[in-house]
Design a protein around this motif. Structure first.
Motif, PDB file in Angstrom:
ATOM      1  N   GLU A 111       0.830  -1.202   0.000  1.00 27.07           N
ATOM      2  CA  GLU A 111       0.000   0.000   0.000  1.00 27.07           C
ATOM      3  C   GLU A 111       0.864   1.252   0.000  1.00 27.07           C
ATOM      4  OE1 GLU A 111      -3.926   1.744   2.326  1.00 27.07           O
ATOM      5  OE2 GLU A 111      -2.680   0.203   3.262  1.00 27.07           O
ATOM      6  N   ASP A 112       1.942   1.235   0.819  1.00 24.29           N
ATOM      7  CA  ASP A 112       2.840   2.390   0.866  1.00 24.29           C
ATOM      8  C   ASP A 112       3.552   2.586  -0.472  1.00 24.29           C
ATOM      9  OD1 ASP A 112       2.148   2.857   3.470  1.00 24.29           O
ATOM     10  OD2 ASP A 112       3.844   1.752   4.323  1.00 24.29           O
ATOM     11  N   GLN A 113       3.966   1.474  -1.067  1.00 25.47           N
ATOM     12  CA  GLN A 113       4.664   1.563  -2.360  1.00 25.47           C
ATOM     13  C   GLN A 113       3.746   2.131  -3.440  1.00 25.47           C
ATOM     14  OE1 GLN A 113       6.298  -2.245  -3.355  1.00 25.47           O
ATOM     15  NE2 GLN A 113       7.614  -2.332  -1.535  1.00 25.47           N
ATOM     16  N   SER A 114       2.475   1.708  -3.390  1.00 22.42           N
ATOM     17  CA  SER A 114       1.515   2.208  -4.366  1.00 22.42           C
ATOM     18  C   SER A 114       1.300   3.700  -4.201  1.00 22.42           C
ATOM     19  CB  SER A 114       0.193   1.456  -4.206  1.00 22.42           C
ATOM     20  OG  SER A 114      -0.767   1.939  -5.128  1.00 22.42           O
ATOM     21  N   ALA A 115       1.210   4.151  -2.947  1.00 19.35           N
ATOM     22  CA  ALA A 115       1.036   5.579  -2.685  1.00 19.35           C
ATOM     23  C   ALA A 115       2.237   6.370  -3.160  1.00 19.35           C
ATOM     24  CB  ALA A 115       0.813   5.799  -1.180  1.00 19.35           C
ATOM     25  N   GLN A 116       3.425   5.803  -2.944  1.00 18.61           N
ATOM     26  CA  GLN A 116       4.649   6.483  -3.388  1.00 18.61           C
ATOM     27  C   GLN A 116       4.706   6.595  -4.906  1.00 18.61           C
ATOM     28  OE1 GLN A 116       7.874   4.284  -1.674  1.00 18.61           O
ATOM     29  NE2 GLN A 116       7.430   4.936   0.443  1.00 18.61           N
ATOM     30  N   ARG A 138       2.073   6.636  -6.892  1.00 23.78           N
ATOM     31  CA  ARG A 138       1.092   7.641  -7.311  1.00 23.78           C
ATOM     32  C   ARG A 138       1.636   9.055  -7.133  1.00 23.78           C
ATOM     33  NH1 ARG A 138      -2.672   4.283  -4.678  1.00 23.78           N
ATOM     34  NH2 ARG A 138      -2.661   5.686  -2.851  1.00 23.78           N
ATOM     35  N   GLU A 139       2.297   9.272  -5.999  1.00 20.79           N
ATOM     36  CA  GLU A 139       2.868  10.587  -5.719  1.00 20.79           C
ATOM     37  C   GLU A 139       3.957  10.934  -6.741  1.00 20.79           C
ATOM     38  OE1 GLU A 139       5.042  13.043  -2.067  1.00 20.79           O
ATOM     39  OE2 GLU A 139       4.517  10.925  -1.812  1.00 20.79           O
ATOM     40  N   LYS A 140       4.788   9.936  -7.053  1.00 24.99           N
ATOM     41  CA  LYS A 140       5.852  10.149  -8.029  1.00 24.99           C
ATOM     42  C   LYS A 140       5.273  10.465  -9.400  1.00 24.99           C
ATOM     43  CE  LYS A 140      10.051   7.982  -9.810  1.00 24.99           C
ATOM     44  NZ  LYS A 140      10.911   6.762  -9.763  1.00 24.99           N
ATOM     45  N   LEU A 141       4.191   9.736  -9.767  1.00 23.20           N
ATOM     46  CA  LEU A 141       3.548   9.966 -11.058  1.00 23.20           C
ATOM     47  C   LEU A 141       2.945  11.365 -11.131  1.00 23.20           C
ATOM     48  CD1 LEU A 141       2.562   8.934 -13.791  1.00 23.20           C
ATOM     49  CD2 LEU A 141       0.571   7.965 -12.628  1.00 23.20           C
ATOM     50  N   MET A 142       2.282  11.777 -10.021  1.00 25.45           N
ATOM     51  CA  MET A 142       1.671  13.102  -9.992  1.00 25.45           C
ATOM     52  C   MET A 142       2.732  14.198 -10.119  1.00 25.45           C
ATOM     53  SD  MET A 142      -1.544  12.670  -9.957  1.00 25.45           S
ATOM     54  CE  MET A 142      -2.125  14.315  -9.526  1.00 25.45           C
ATOM     55  N   LYS A 143       3.864  14.015  -9.426  1.00 25.16           N
ATOM     56  CA  LYS A 143       4.942  15.000  -9.514  1.00 25.16           C
ATOM     57  C   LYS A 143       5.514  15.046 -10.931  1.00 25.16           C
ATOM     58  CE  LYS A 143       6.484  14.949  -4.690  1.00 25.16           C
ATOM     59  NZ  LYS A 143       7.599  14.617  -3.758  1.00 25.16           N
ATOM     60  N   SER A 144       5.634  13.874 -11.546  1.00 20.91           N
ATOM     61  CA  SER A 144       6.163  13.804 -12.906  1.00 20.91           C
ATOM     62  C   SER A 144       5.230  14.525 -13.881  1.00 20.91           C
ATOM     63  CB  SER A 144       6.327  12.340 -13.317  1.00 20.91           C
ATOM     64  OG  SER A 144       6.773  12.247 -14.660  1.00 20.91           O
ATOM     65  N   ARG A 145       3.928  14.311 -13.712  1.00 17.51           N
ATOM     66  CA  ARG A 145       2.957  14.982 -14.576  1.00 17.51           C
ATOM     67  C   ARG A 145       2.975  16.493 -14.353  1.00 17.51           C
ATOM     68  NH1 ARG A 145      -2.795  12.136 -14.258  1.00 17.51           N
ATOM     69  NH2 ARG A 145      -3.189  13.789 -15.789  1.00 17.51           N
ATOM     70  N   ALA A 146       3.160  16.898 -13.107  1.00 21.38           N
ATOM     71  CA  ALA A 146       3.215  18.333 -12.798  1.00 21.38           C
ATOM     72  C   ALA A 146       4.434  18.975 -13.446  1.00 21.38           C
ATOM     73  CB  ALA A 146       3.233  18.539 -11.286  1.00 21.38           C
ATOM     74  N   ARG A 147       5.574  18.263 -13.358  1.00 23.35           N
ATOM     75  CA  ARG A 147       6.804  18.792 -13.988  1.00 23.35           C
ATOM     76  C   ARG A 147       6.635  18.888 -15.493  1.00 23.35           C
ATOM     77  NH1 ARG A 147       9.502  15.515 -10.094  1.00 23.35           N
ATOM     78  NH2 ARG A 147       9.734  13.843 -11.633  1.00 23.35           N
ATOM     79  N   ALA A 148       5.999  17.877 -16.087  1.00 24.93           N
ATOM     80  CA  ALA A 148       5.777  17.879 -17.538  1.00 24.93           C
ATOM     81  C   ALA A 148       4.874  19.038 -17.947  1.00 24.93           C
ATOM     82  CB  ALA A 148       5.177  16.551 -17.976  1.00 24.93           C
ATOM     83  N   ALA A 149       3.820  19.262 -17.138  1.00 20.84           N
ATOM     84  CA  ALA A 149       2.903  20.366 -17.429  1.00 20.84           C
ATOM     85  C   ALA A 149       3.605  21.709 -17.308  1.00 20.84           C
ATOM     86  CB  ALA A 149       1.704  20.306 -16.478  1.00 20.84           C
ATOM     87  N   LEU A 150       4.466  21.827 -16.272  1.00 19.11           N
ATOM     88  CA  LEU A 150       5.216  23.070 -16.081  1.00 19.11           C
ATOM     89  C   LEU A 150       6.186  23.296 -17.226  1.00 19.11           C
ATOM     90  CD1 LEU A 150       5.953  25.496 -14.318  1.00 19.11           C
ATOM     91  CD2 LEU A 150       7.593  24.037 -13.118  1.00 19.11           C
ATOM     92  N   ALA A 151       6.867  22.222 -17.635  1.00 21.07           N
ATOM     93  CA  ALA A 151       7.819  22.329 -18.744  1.00 21.07           C
ATOM     94  C   ALA A 151       7.098  22.730 -20.026  1.00 21.07           C
ATOM     95  CB  ALA A 151       8.550  21.002 -18.939  1.00 21.07           C
ATOM     96  N   GLU A 152       5.901  22.151 -20.228  1.00 21.20           N
ATOM     97  CA  GLU A 152       5.124  22.488 -21.417  1.00 21.20           C
ATOM     98  C   GLU A 152       4.699  23.947 -21.389  1.00 21.20           C
ATOM     99  OE1 GLU A 152       1.088  20.998 -23.775  1.00 21.20           O
ATOM    100  OE2 GLU A 152       1.785  19.948 -21.978  1.00 21.20           O
ATOM    101  N   ALA A 153       4.280  24.413 -20.208  1.00 17.15           N
ATOM    102  CA  ALA A 153       3.867  25.813 -20.072  1.00 17.15           C
ATOM    103  C   ALA A 153       5.040  26.750 -20.312  1.00 17.15           C
ATOM    104  CB  ALA A 153       3.274  26.045 -18.687  1.00 17.15           C
ATOM    105  N   GLU A 154       6.217  26.387 -19.774  1.00 18.17           N
ATOM    106  CA  GLU A 154       7.406  27.217 -19.963  1.00 18.17           C
ATOM    107  C   GLU A 154       7.822  27.232 -21.430  1.00 18.17           C
ATOM    108  OE1 GLU A 154      10.234  25.565 -17.291  1.00 18.17           O
ATOM    109  OE2 GLU A 154       9.526  26.720 -15.558  1.00 18.17           O
ATOM    110  N   ALA A 155       7.730  26.063 -22.069  1.00 11.44           N
ATOM    111  CA  ALA A 155       8.090  25.991 -23.486  1.00 11.44           C
ATOM    112  C   ALA A 155       7.148  26.845 -24.326  1.00 11.44           C
ATOM    113  CB  ALA A 155       8.048  24.539 -23.957  1.00 11.44           C
TER     114      ALA A 155
END
Length: 216
Positions: A9-14, A16-33
């Motif tokens: 359960e902890d690994q799954s939460a981690q 999910r959190e990692k995926l959300m952060k990755s998507r946020a970084r991608a969205a930020l990079a896209e916005a900056e680009a």
């Protein structure tokens, strides 16, 4: 239960959190680009600036356009050496236009959008390259303004007595003495600003008072 005890359960939460952060970084990079792309296109409709940049980058690849004498073209329109060009802007025009580089006559390449054109707002072209087949042809040619040549072309020589400014001893403009002095000062100011920008990329030229004069 075994899955929970094993930390699944902890690994799954981690994950999910990692995926959300990755998507946020991608969205930020896209916005900056996107923002960067918009900044790069800020002057896309400023044709005067684009022509000046082309002159600064491609000079001395300059061609002088020689239009025929209007009176002669009326009398001799049927004997023009340039034939009408179909589908390339020539239409039924039989007006002969000549092009001269510094070392002799040239012509616009038949594949160019300028092929067959007989009316030019400004009497100069800047080009990317010349090729020689049956003639010496220009590729990637663009019409440029006299001011872009005067400010970003070669060395200029001012003659107050003649009321003229000559670029590299072959492109001559009739310019009132007072205007010639201003052109010379503008060139010096532009060169100074460019040098400062090269030495200090963070330098903001728009904050300099003389920049407003140059933009005008």
């Amino acid at each position: 239960k075994e899955w929970k005890r094993a930390g699944g359960e902890d690994q799954s939460a981690q994950k999910r959190e990692k995926l959300m952060k990755s998507r946020a970084r991608a969205a930020l990079a896209e916005a900056e680009a996107f923002e960067h792309a918009n900044a790069m296109d800020e002057n896309k409709d400023n044709l005067r600036l684009l022509r000046a940049v082309l002159v600064a980058g491609l000079y001395p690849n300059v061609v002088r356009i020689q239009a025929p004498d209007k009176d002669k073209s009326k009398d001799n329109s049927s004997s023009s050496s340039r034939k009408p060009q179909e589908g390339r802007g020539g239409g039924d025009s039989k007006v002969e236009v000549k092009f001269f580089a510094r070392n002799g006559a040239v012509d616009v390449h038949p594949a160019s959008v300028l092929w067959g054109e007989s009316t030019f707002r400004y009497p100069f072209l800047i080009y990317h390259e010349k090729v020689k087949t049956s003639k010496v042809y220009l590729r990637d040619a663009t019409m440029i303004t006299p001011y872009s040549l005067l400010l970003f072309g070669g060395n200029i020589m001012v003659s107050h007595a003649e009321g003229s400014v000559t670029v590299d001893s072959w492109i001559k403009f009739n310019v009132p003495p007072a205007h010639a002095v201003l052109i010379h000062k503008l060139r010096l100011e532009i060169a100074s600003l460019l040098q400062r920008k090269i030495e200090d990329p963070a330098f903001n030229a728009s904050d300099v008072k003389s920049t407003k004069v140059i933009q005008a």
